[in-house]
Structure formats: C-alpha cells, structure tokens
Design an enzyme around this catalytic site. Structure first.
Site, PDB file in Angstrom:
ATOM      1  N   CYS A   1       0.829  -1.194   0.000  1.00 12.14           N
ATOM      2  CA  CYS A   1       0.000   0.000   0.000  1.00 12.14           C
ATOM      3  C   CYS A   1       0.873   1.258   0.000  1.00 12.14           C
ATOM      4  CB  CYS A   1      -0.968  -0.020   1.191  1.00 12.14           C
ATOM      5  SG  CYS A   1      -2.307   1.188   1.059  1.00 12.14           S
TER       6      CYS A   1
ATOM      7  N   GLU B   1      -1.586  -9.285   3.235  1.00 13.46           N
ATOM      8  CA  GLU B   1      -1.454  -9.848   4.588  1.00 13.46           C
ATOM      9  C   GLU B   1      -2.803 -10.251   5.180  1.00 13.46           C
ATOM     10  OE1 GLU B   1      -1.456  -5.284   5.286  1.00 13.46           O
ATOM     11  OE2 GLU B   1      -0.849  -6.724   3.747  1.00 13.46           O
TER      12      GLU B   1
ATOM     13  N   HIS C   1      -3.512  -5.207   0.221  1.00 14.09           N
ATOM     14  CA  HIS C   1      -2.969  -5.700   1.492  1.00 14.09           C
ATOM     15  C   HIS C   1      -3.059  -7.230   1.511  1.00 14.09           C
ATOM     16  CE1 HIS C   1      -2.618  -1.886   3.842  1.00 14.09           C
ATOM     17  NE2 HIS C   1      -3.536  -1.477   2.969  1.00 14.09           N
TER      18      HIS C   1
END
Length: 579
Positions: free
Chosen positions: A406, A537, A535
């Site tokens: 990001c 993650e 993102h």
C-alpha cells in the site's frame, strides 16, 4: 444453535482472541463448521477511524468491513471468510436502533436498552451465526463469540445482558447449547501464584448472570496442582474445568496446549456435539486439518535465521502491523526459517534525525545494512515518509529484497519518479496537494472529507498484464491471470507517469479490471523488488502463507528459485491430474 462465549476478567489484553480462535480450531478438527463474532463495546461504528497506535491494526474484511484485529485471528486460524456483520460494536447497535426509531418502527413505544438494544444484539447474533463462512456453503455448527473488555465494564453492560438472555433461551432448547469460557489472569507474586483476582472475576461473572463452563487461567508457567484445586474449589467448578494457559514459544502452539488440557472434551460435553450428525468425510477433513496444523507449527530449534527489517511509522505499537507480522511468521514457518524481525521507525532514517539525534539515525541505518530483506507496510499521513522513500532507494540500489504494501508501494513509486525520471520534487497528493509532480494522486471511489468507510475497501481483482510471464510475483500466485486481494486506500499511482516509468524498467505487472489503477510493480533485474497496492497480509493463513510474503521471505533467505519451482511443479501436477 450452539454458542461458545469467550469472556474476560481481571484485565484485558491477556489473550481472549487467541483462546477464542484456538477453541474454534479445535472444533474444526472435530469436523465441525465454525464461525465467529467479535463484540466491541466501544461507541465507534467500526474500527476504521481508530488510530493504530491506540487500538492496533484495523483488519479489512472481504466485503470491505473495517474491523477489530481479532477478526484477523479468527480468519487466520479457522480459514474462514467473515463480513462486517461479524464485528458488533455499541456504535453499530445504537445506530441501527435509532434509525429504526426515526423510521417509526417502534410505533410510538419508549425505546430502551431493555428490551430494544438487547433484542437487537441477540437478533444480530442469531442471524450472523447462521451465515456460511467457507466455500462449502454449509450453515455453521458452532459460533464463537468473543466479548471485548472485561466483565463489569460499564460499557459492556447491554452485551452481557444480551448474552445472559441468549443463554437462558439456548439452554432450554435440546438442540442448542451455550458454553462460557472465562479468561482470567493468575499473577506470580514473590514466587506465589495468586488466585484471588480469578476468584473475584468469577464472582463478578456469576453476579452478571453468566456461569463459567471453563476457566482459562493465563499465567507465565504451568499452574501448580494446588493452584488449580484452589481455583476449582473457590469458583465452584470441577478440576477439569480449570485450564492453565501458560506462555508458549508461539501463539500457534496454544491450540495444542488447550487440546492437551482437555478443552475439546469439555466442549464436546458442554455443547452436546454427539447430537450433531457428521459424515465420515467431515471427520476425516478435521483430522487432516489437525495433522497439518501440528506439522506446520512443529519448528526445529536449530533453524537458520532470516534477518528482516520492518520500516514504518507506527513501530512503537507493533499491533499496528499485526497481520503483516503474522504473514511473515506464516512464510517463515513454511520455509523452515527462524524469523528475526527488527522494527525501524522511518523518522529515524531521515536527514533531520541526523541533526536531532545522530545515534538513532546511525542505529536505524545500521539495521538496514544488516537486513537480508526490507518491508514497508501501509500507513497514512506524511510523518516519516522521507525515511520510507530513502528505504526504497536503498533496497532498489543495493539489490536487497523489498516488499512494499500500500503506502510501501507508493513511496517506492515516488522514489523511482524522483530518481529514474529526474523529478526530485515528486511526491503524493496526500502530502502536498499543490505539488508540481504528483507521482501518487487521489482517484474517485472515495472521499477526502468523510473518514469512516470511504476508502477503496474490500476484495478487488488484480489482473496480471500481458507479457508478465517473467514476473516472480505472478509465479508465486501460480502463474494465474487474475487474483483477488483486499484493499484499504484513497490514493493511487498517477496513470500519467506509468509509461515513462515502465520505459525505465519499473514495470507495473498488474492492474485493476479497468486498467487505470496500478495494482503491483516489479523490477526484472532485482532479486525481489515488489510493491502491491492491496494488502495481501489480510488473506494469509497459518497453513497457507500469502504468496507475496512467501516470495519476500524466500528471496531474503535465498530460497526464491526453489519456491517458484515447487509452485510451478505443483500446478503442473494438478493440471496433469485434471487432464
């Protein structure tokens, strides 16, 4: 309907989320379908406007919901996909009830906490508990409900009352069940395990109308038998209902500890799980999950280390980057490497710090010099940005593996525009609205004025571009043409600068489905220099690491070629099998 409520006493922040997630995992290993709900008593509608230094990470769900970080734990442990409705807050409840009142839904009646607020809470729980959360489309067998804060908090009163009423309803239904795990803390003072805080916590729980079916005692080391007996006797529970949850080497070992302590058997009995008909295939699926989990977390002691640096602006409170850290852990476990992660405050890398505090400046740069890989995660605002830009330049020029997430993508683009395109004043519109060279700009689909829920949020498609078969990132995703990741941002790479950057070897290997938004960049002549606007993650799992994170850790450990070959071979084997 079967419900497991995880509540807390004494103090907050002692691991209710991990115990809730671990309990759900144990139920899944028994072949059950499990969902989860987090109750947060704060007045915010969601976690989107909460500062990371105060509250930790805002976890983004597939539908764009901005939620408490514990929902990330649920998804990582249980391999499920939740929605914004799985996070219930005081603000969300009161907003919904007041909207009903304004519409006239209550027909002139006096709107009160009891019954209207409490009823809305339970209506939400019962509705959400029956929503499928995995690809099977099956209704969950059990719902885990974590109550934030501690019993006795003024703000959680309506939720406690709602759970008391839910318990009263479910225990009378032979096909339903209610099980309460109360998490307490047993401090060690002058070498003695003190049980009085737990005794008072259980007394407070009972006075509220709830009854403990298990008492999970957080402690530094294994509880003495005498302590367990004292807690059981003082709290009017059986010995096997007192579970010692001592500190483990990793949180991923907690499910194994709870299973050894007999929690699954307590759940079987308390939830009457023998009444749920399970097929042989579901039981086998649960057994395979448990074997895979134990195999994944069984890490040898003498692992080779991989030294990584995380450069960010919220490093004083690492819960701000919880999903990033967990994704690095998942990748490290998969690669059988010991993760040595060092946090670097990006402000310490800036020239201003050299004048203000030379020792912090030199120490921060020394960490980068020693690192085998550098990751720059997301964030907002201009504080520490120049340090992140300097980090991206360092990694690019020194050929050190770099992963930008990001904001980490955006600062790397700004650095490339400054250096490769010779525009030294380039920056982001977020930091300078009047800048001459805006490498990153605001693009429609959001709002600069209204903060809550107005960003580009949730799961969006990422399309790898034609001619990117060489891309390591694409290879990590199995060579697919399209993948899906979750987003949370307002600003985008300036499309007007893309062609010029690509002519300098700065390749945007993936874009959105329209082609205007840059989703990922990668350098060809670099061990691993990758940035994603999304993102990834948020989708990493304990048993299935996020591909970009797996590639980053593998490149840092010198294992990327091996990993890419394994992924390609696995895909070829699957395709051959289907053929």
């Amino acid at each position: 309907m079967r419900v497991v409520v995880v509540s807390g006493g004494v103090i907050s922040g002692i691991g209710k989320g991990i115990i809730a997630s671990s309990s759900g995992l144990l139920l899944k290993t028994a072949g059950l379908k499990v969902t989860a709900i987090k109750i947060d008593p704060y007045l915010n509608v969601d976690a989107g406007t909460l500062g990371p230094l105060e509250h930790g990470e805002c976890f983004v769900l597939a539908d764009g919901g901005e939620s408490d970080l514990d929902l990330g734990n649920y998804e990582r442990y249980l391999d499920i996909e939740l929605t914004r409705d799985n996070n219930i807050t005081t603000g969300k409840v009161y907003q919904a009830v007041i909207e009903k009142e304004r519409r006239g839904d209550y027909l002139g009646r006096t709107v009160q906490v009891v019954p209207h607020i409490v009823q809305h809470i339970n209506d939400t729980i019962e509705r959400v508990a029956n929503v499928p959360v995995d690809d099977s489309g099956a209704t969950p067998d059990v719902c885990i409900i974590e109550l934030g804060g501690t019993i006795g908090d003024l703000e959680s009163g309506p939720f406690v009352e709602a759970l008391v009423q839910l318990r009263h309803k479910l225990v009378r239904d032979p096909e339903s069940a209610f099980f309460n795990i109360h998490v307490s803390y047993v401090p060690l003072i002058h070498g003695e395990e003190k049980t009085k805080p737990t005794q008072h916590a259980i007394r407070q729980l009972r006075s509220s109308g709830l009854v403990p079916d298990a008492v999970a005692c957080r402690c530094d080391d294994s509880l003495d038998d005498a302590t367990i007996r004292k807690i059981a006797f003082s709290c009017q529970v059986d010995l096997d209902q007192v579970i010692g949850v001592h500190d483990m080497e990793t949180i991923y070992q907690v499910p194994v500890l709870l299973e050894e302590q007999g929690l699954l058997q307590l759940l079987r009995r308390g939830l009457q799980l023998d009444r749920i008909p399970l097929s042989a295939s579901r039981k086998e699926e649960g057994a395979k999950l448990w074997d895979l989990w134990k195999k994944t977390i069984d890490i040898p002691k003498d692992l080779k280390p991989v030294q990584l640096a995380l450069v960010g602006k919220y490093t004083s409170h690492m819960d701000s980057y919880l999903s990033v850290v967990k994704s690095l852990e998942h990748a490290s476990m998969h690669l059988k490497r010991k993760l040595n992660l060092v946090n670097v405050d990006s402000e310490h890398l800036e020239e201003a710090m050299l004048q203000k505090d030379p020792s912090k400046y030199k120490e921060a740069w020394a960490v980068l010099e020693r690192a085998q890989g550098v990751i720059v995660p997301g964030g907002f605002g201009n504080r520490g940005i120049e340090g992140m830009i300097a980090t991206a330049k360092f990694a690019r020029q020194k050929k050190i593996p770099y992963l930008g997430i990001c904001l980490g993508l955006q600062v790397a683009v700004i650095e490339a525009v400054r250096d490769l395109l010779n525009k030294p004043n380039a920056t982001s519109e977020e930091f300078d609205n009047n800048a001459e060279h805006k490498a990153v700009i605001f693009m429609p689909e959001g709002s600069k004025e209204k903060m809550g829920g107005t960003m580009r949020l949730g799961t969006r498609p990422t399309l790898f571009q034609a001619g990117t078969e060489w891309s390591k990132l694409r290879g990590l995703y199995g060579g697919v043409e399209v993948t899906h990741e979750r987003h949370r941002h307002r600003y985008e790479v300036n499309p007007d600068m893309v062609d010029e950057l690509e002519s300098k070897g700065f390749h945007f290997v993936a874009r959105d489905d329209v082609g205007n938004r840059m989703e990922a960049f990668e350098l060809k002549d670099h061990p691993y220099f990758v940035g994603l606007q999304a993102h990834p993650e948020y989708r990493s799992k304990v048993t299935r690491p996020s591909p970009p994170f797996l590639g980053f850790v593998a490149a840092s450990a010198g294992l990327l070629e091996k990993v890419l070959k394994e992924i390609a071979d696995e895909k070829a084997a699957v395709n051959g099998h289907h053929f």
